[in-house]
Design an enzyme around this catalytic site. Sequence first.
Site, mmCIF file in Angstrom:
data_model
loop_
_atom_site.group_PDB
_atom_site.id
_atom_site.type_symbol
_atom_site.label_atom_id
_atom_site.label_comp_id
_atom_site.label_asym_id
_atom_site.label_seq_id
_atom_site.Cartn_x
_atom_site.Cartn_y
_atom_site.Cartn_z
ATOM 1 N N HIS A 17 9.936 9.166 -1.061
ATOM 2 C CA HIS A 17 9.791 8.715 -2.451
ATOM 3 C C HIS A 17 11.026 9.088 -3.263
ATOM 4 O O HIS A 17 11.545 8.272 -4.037
ATOM 5 C CB HIS A 17 8.575 9.375 -3.123
ATOM 6 C CG HIS A 17 7.256 8.960 -2.594
ATOM 7 N ND1 HIS A 17 6.281 9.882 -2.269
ATOM 8 C CD2 HIS A 17 6.717 7.742 -2.346
ATOM 9 C CE1 HIS A 17 5.204 9.250 -1.846
ATOM 10 N NE2 HIS A 17 5.444 7.947 -1.876
ATOM 11 N N LYS A 41 -7.969 5.111 -2.048
ATOM 12 C CA LYS A 41 -7.465 6.357 -1.466
ATOM 13 C C LYS A 41 -8.253 7.548 -2.002
ATOM 14 O O LYS A 41 -8.793 7.504 -3.092
ATOM 15 C CB LYS A 41 -5.980 6.539 -1.789
ATOM 16 C CG LYS A 41 -5.085 5.469 -1.186
ATOM 17 C CD LYS A 41 -3.632 5.733 -1.475
ATOM 18 C CE LYS A 41 -2.753 4.662 -0.845
ATOM 19 N NZ LYS A 41 -1.331 4.914 -1.117
ATOM 20 N N ARG A 90 9.363 1.037 4.833
ATOM 21 C CA ARG A 90 9.654 1.893 5.976
ATOM 22 C C ARG A 90 9.674 1.115 7.279
ATOM 23 O O ARG A 90 10.417 1.436 8.186
ATOM 24 C CB ARG A 90 8.595 3.002 6.085
ATOM 25 C CG ARG A 90 8.610 3.974 4.939
ATOM 26 C CD ARG A 90 7.395 4.856 4.988
ATOM 27 N NE ARG A 90 6.212 4.000 4.818
ATOM 28 C CZ ARG A 90 5.022 4.436 4.483
ATOM 29 N NH1 ARG A 90 4.808 5.714 4.316
ATOM 30 N NH2 ARG A 90 4.015 3.611 4.327
ATOM 31 N N SER A 128 2.898 9.980 2.753
ATOM 32 C CA SER A 128 2.063 11.013 2.136
ATOM 33 C C SER A 128 0.815 11.283 2.965
ATOM 34 O O SER A 128 0.409 12.431 3.143
ATOM 35 C CB SER A 128 1.658 10.598 0.718
ATOM 36 O OG SER A 128 2.767 10.543 -0.131
#
Length: 165
Positions: A17, A41, A90, A128
Amino acid sequence: MRTGVYPGTFDPITLGHMDIIRRGAKLVDKLVIGVTTNASKSPMFTVEERLAMVRRETADLPGVEVVAFDSLLMDFAESMGAAIIVRGLRAVADFEYEYQMAGMNQQLNNRVETVFLMADVALQPIASRLVKEIALYGGAIDRFVPKRVVQEVVARVEKIGKKGS
């Protein structure tokens, strides 16, 4: 003034990040980091804790502002006067998801462009979700998150209890 928005859950903020924030900030006069609640989440940290974490880690970056939001991304971007949304990629799986989201966002507001930044090769594996999983099993996370964040994650894991012990 050209404004961009970089939205995310940041639970916790990672070195990946931070890389996207630093690089994204170079593209605009002001980069607004939008810390969101995400109904899909289960966060380890509250929105307030994540805001404090992100603000602390970005305090030395000129033109970076950190705010919470709980709305459609395009509504948030418009309220911030943003011309672009910054997203980090990514892997191919990220691209497929982000491409679809960018298309939907364009349908909602075609005045805001989505800009994709490829993750630094060394940081591509970091997520994360994986950082939290590693920490919950007692693994070292210091290669994945800023130093002060390591302490916060470890303290939270001690509070909620490690898995596999």
